[in-house]
Write an enzyme that holds these catalytic residues in place. Structure first.
Site, PDB file in Angstrom:
ATOM      1  N   THR A  76       7.499  95.462  45.307  1.00 16.87           N
ATOM      2  CA  THR A  76       7.959  94.258  44.601  1.00 16.87           C
ATOM      3  C   THR A  76       6.827  93.257  44.479  1.00 16.87           C
ATOM      4  O   THR A  76       5.841  93.322  45.231  1.00 16.87           O
ATOM      5  CB  THR A  76       9.124  93.603  45.369  1.00 16.87           C
ATOM      6  OG1 THR A  76       9.646  92.503  44.615  1.00 16.87           O
ATOM      7  CG2 THR A  76       8.680  93.080  46.722  1.00 16.87           C
ATOM      8  N   ARG A  97       4.825  83.560  51.289  1.00 14.49           N
ATOM      9  CA  ARG A  97       6.193  84.043  51.512  1.00 14.49           C
ATOM     10  C   ARG A  97       6.239  85.572  51.450  1.00 14.49           C
ATOM     11  O   ARG A  97       5.660  86.189  50.591  1.00 14.49           O
ATOM     12  CB  ARG A  97       7.119  83.460  50.449  1.00 14.49           C
ATOM     13  CG  ARG A  97       8.574  83.937  50.548  1.00 14.49           C
ATOM     14  CD  ARG A  97       8.868  85.109  49.630  1.00 14.49           C
ATOM     15  NE  ARG A  97      10.316  85.415  49.585  1.00 14.49           N
ATOM     16  CZ  ARG A  97      10.815  86.487  48.991  1.00 14.49           C
ATOM     17  NH1 ARG A  97      10.040  87.353  48.400  1.00 14.49           N
ATOM     18  NH2 ARG A  97      12.124  86.672  48.995  1.00 14.49           N
ATOM     19  N   THR A 145      18.040  95.453  47.487  1.00 13.93           N
ATOM     20  CA  THR A 145      17.416  94.680  46.421  1.00 13.93           C
ATOM     21  C   THR A 145      18.180  93.376  46.272  1.00 13.93           C
ATOM     22  O   THR A 145      19.375  93.319  46.585  1.00 13.93           O
ATOM     23  CB  THR A 145      17.414  95.465  45.085  1.00 13.93           C
ATOM     24  OG1 THR A 145      16.778  94.683  44.073  1.00 13.93           O
ATOM     25  CG2 THR A 145      18.818  95.811  44.623  1.00 13.93           C
ATOM     26  N   GLY A 146      17.501  92.309  45.834  1.00 17.17           N
ATOM     27  CA  GLY A 146      18.196  91.030  45.674  1.00 17.17           C
ATOM     28  C   GLY A 146      17.480  89.912  46.378  1.00 17.17           C
ATOM     29  O   GLY A 146      16.257  89.940  46.507  1.00 17.17           O
ATOM     30  N   THR A 178      13.002  94.224  42.866  1.00 19.00           N
ATOM     31  CA  THR A 178      12.504  95.293  43.746  1.00 19.00           C
ATOM     32  C   THR A 178      12.833  96.662  43.208  1.00 19.00           C
ATOM     33  O   THR A 178      13.937  96.867  42.721  1.00 19.00           O
ATOM     34  CB  THR A 178      13.178  95.237  45.141  1.00 19.00           C
ATOM     35  OG1 THR A 178      13.172  93.918  45.630  1.00 19.00           O
ATOM     36  CG2 THR A 178      12.474  96.121  46.148  1.00 19.00           C
ATOM     37  N   SER A 226       9.279  92.453  37.760  1.00 20.01           N
ATOM     38  CA  SER A 226       9.503  92.052  39.153  1.00 20.01           C
ATOM     39  C   SER A 226       8.867  93.030  40.130  1.00 20.01           C
ATOM     40  O   SER A 226       8.986  92.891  41.336  1.00 20.01           O
ATOM     41  CB  SER A 226      11.000  91.933  39.419  1.00 20.01           C
ATOM     42  OG  SER A 226      11.624  93.164  39.155  1.00 20.01           O
TER      43      SER A 226
END
Length: 338
Positions: A216, A226, A249-250, A198, A64
């Site tokens: 990320t 995006r 993060t998330g 991330t 990721s």
């Protein structure tokens, strides 16, 4: 007679403080070790952030961060990164960066060689080449097979809503319908808990200088163009040498609307303990998106640190790394989600 009294802090109390401290999201150990080595060898806080996050770009942490992961809807991997200097409040960031592997390295060059804060897309890549970064293919066998698998599953999951054809059943190209009937969208994060998404890092130097950064490759199967929270100052991370630093993060699409890293630093400025500052930020987002996937790390200028995460099925604990003089080596720590 020498009496030694060892007082253990109550559970959930502030972490013992010592400087310098390096804290980063997830159990990304090599990133923590690299950043710590840079500090130990006399490098600056910014150097340590750049090299630490850059290590994750090389290691493709969790698929990721860095090249060869999270292909977008057209199968391409693009990168987002930022770095922030808490002394000057300068930020360098890149988003939707194409064909350049070292995203945080390019972000550092934006900070050092331009009066800008954020460069995006193809133009950011041209800037990177001017700064001496080579063009490289970010696609790998793994990202191609992820993409092929997604196409075979009728492009599920994806990030469209209220379009025709029905985006929950088929691939696009999508159009907006003649008459819009808005469906109540499920706000549960499509980001799987395995797709960590991330590296965020906060460093407090010996003198209390704060630096932070993120890198990320964004949300897997994102709509091309995006940009999430990672390269946005105050969202992905924030550093202020008068207060502290934070990194998130998330599910960036949800989290960035709340500027969680900025908010956490402001709580710490008011004297809030870092753990509590992190928890307050998570609670604020929860009010609007109870099922969001996310976590945040916080550290203040004395070297106290903490973290918090939102509890959802499959994500009840958050692992992060801490390096400090009180620990013999970079150490994985865990918090229970709230």
């Amino acid at each position: 007679l020498l009496l030694l009294l060892v007082v253990l802090p109550p559970p959930g109390a502030a972490s013992a403080a010592a400087l310098p401290v390096v804290i980063n999201t997830w159990a990304f150990r090599t990133a923590a070790e690299t950043a710590w080595r840079v500090l130990e060898s006399g490098g600056s806080e910014l150097d340590a952030v750049e090299r630490g996050c850059g290590q994750c770009e090389i290691d493709q942490c969790d698929g990721s961060v860095g090249y060869g992961g999270s292909p977008d809807e057209s199968g391409e991997t693009t990168l987002d990164a930022m770095i922030m200097d808490g002394n000057t409040m300068e930020v360098g960031a890149v988003a939707d960066l194409r064909r350049i592997k070292n995203a945080i390295g390019v972000a550092r060059k934006v900070l050092e060689y331009t009066k800008h804060t954020l460069l995006v897309g193809e133009s950011a890549s041209l800037f990177a080449v001017r700064m001496g970064f080579p063009y490289e293919d970010l696609t790998t066998q793994k990202s191609l097979s992820l993409y092929a698998e997604w196409l075979n599953q009728s492009c599920q999951p994806n990030y469209w809503k209220n379009v025709v054809p029905d985006s929950s059943k088929s691939c696009g190209p999508y159009k907006r319908p003649g008459r819009v009937t808005y469906k109540e969208e499920q706000t549960i994060s499509q980001r799987s808990v395995q797709n960590h998404d991330t590296i965020g890092m906060v460093i407090i130097g010996v003198s209390g200088t704060v630096a932070s950064g993120t890198s990320t490759n964004g949300a897997v199967h994102k709509i091309p163009g995006r940009v999430g929270d990672s390269p946005i100052a105050g969202a992905g991370s924030y550093a202020d040498s008068t207060a502290g630093g934070a990194a998130a993060t998330g599910d960036g699409d949800i989290m960035m609307r709340f500027l969680p890293s900025y908010q956490a630093v402001e709580y710490m400025r008011m004297g809030t303990d870092p753990t509590v500052a992190c928890q307050k930020v998570i609670s604020r987002i929860k009010k609007y998106a109870p099922k969001f996937f996310g976590a945040i790390i916080c550290a203040n200028t004395t070297g106290s640190y903490g973290a918090a995460c939102n509890k959802i099925p499959g994500f009840v604990q958050f692992h992060f790394m801490v390096s400090s003089p009180l620990l013999s080596q970079p150490t994985e720590q865990v918090v229970d989600c709230i």
